[in-house]
Design a protein around this motif. Structure first.
Motif, short mmCIF file in Angstrom:
data_model
loop_
_atom_site.label_atom_id
_atom_site.label_comp_id
_atom_site.label_asym_id
_atom_site.label_seq_id
_atom_site.Cartn_x
_atom_site.Cartn_y
_atom_site.Cartn_z
N UNK A 19 0.83 -1.20 0.00
CA UNK A 19 0.00 0.00 0.00
C UNK A 19 0.86 1.25 0.00
N UNK A 20 0.35 2.32 -0.58
CA UNK A 20 1.03 3.60 -0.55
C UNK A 20 1.10 4.23 -1.92
N UNK A 21 1.75 5.41 -1.96
CA UNK A 21 1.88 6.17 -3.19
C UNK A 21 3.31 6.63 -3.38
N UNK A 22 3.75 6.64 -4.64
CA UNK A 22 5.09 7.10 -4.99
C UNK A 22 5.03 8.43 -5.72
N UNK A 23 6.03 9.26 -5.46
CA UNK A 23 6.22 10.52 -6.18
C UNK A 23 4.99 11.41 -6.21
N UNK A 24 4.44 11.63 -5.02
CA UNK A 24 3.36 12.60 -4.84
C UNK A 24 3.83 13.61 -3.80
N UNK A 25 3.26 14.81 -3.79
CA UNK A 25 3.60 15.75 -2.72
C UNK A 25 3.21 15.16 -1.35
N UNK A 26 4.07 15.36 -0.36
CA UNK A 26 3.79 14.92 1.01
C UNK A 26 3.92 16.12 1.94
N UNK A 27 3.10 16.14 2.97
CA UNK A 27 3.11 17.27 3.89
C UNK A 27 3.30 16.78 5.31
N UNK A 28 4.36 17.27 5.96
CA UNK A 28 4.63 17.02 7.37
C UNK A 28 5.71 18.00 7.81
N UNK A 29 5.91 18.11 9.09
CA UNK A 29 6.96 18.97 9.68
C UNK A 29 6.88 20.41 9.18
#
Length: 146
Positions: free
Chosen positions: A110-120
């Motif tokens: 499960x999961x996604x590759x090469x997408x924007x991620x938001x944290x910190x």
């Protein structure tokens, strides 16, 4: 524009300063995508893993870290946990994570590759450039030159 990332990460890798082009993975308590990425050529790249901030399982261990070294990854930044730090700290790989945990993740694919991620406090997009050392982590749209 250079952006500083919130100071929530600990430096665990043998390479204390690292940087490169961002490759992202978003996966929660499932390191299948991390395993997939460490098997690819990471020359000049840093893997940024959004593990949802989970402190319940490790998204990276010694075997995957060794594969990352063998495939020339500069570093891995994990918004989650790692394990096997006694070995990881001896490898020529930059590794920053929230914490450590001895439990492995499930492998569900499960999961996604090469997408924007938001944290910190920031959104990190593929193809940006990220730089990390004991002072923290910064992000930029372009490669920084010395």
């Amino acid at each position: 524009m250079i952006i500083g990332i919130d100071l929530i990460f600990t430096n665990y890798g043998g390479k204390k300063a690292f940087g490169g082009e961002v490759v992202t993975a978003k996966c929660f308590e499932d390191n299948s995508l991390v395993k997939q990425l460490v098997d690819t050529d990471g020359s000049g790249k840093v893997m940024v893993v959004d593990g949802g901030g989970s402190l319940r399982a490790a998204l990276l261990g010694d075997m995957l870290a060794e594969k990352a070294v063998n495939n020339h990854w500069q570093g891995i930044i994990i918004y989650g946990c790692i394990r096997d730090i006694d070995i990881i700290k001896t490898l020529n790989l930059g590794v920053q994570a929230l914490n450590i945990h001895p439990r492995k993740t499930q492998k569900r694919g499960l999961g996604d590759l090469n997408i924007p991620v938001t944290f910190a406090g920031v959104t990190i997009k593929p193809k940006m450039y990220i730089y990390a050392d004991n002072n923290g982590i910064i992000l930029n749209d372009k490669k920084l030159t010395s």
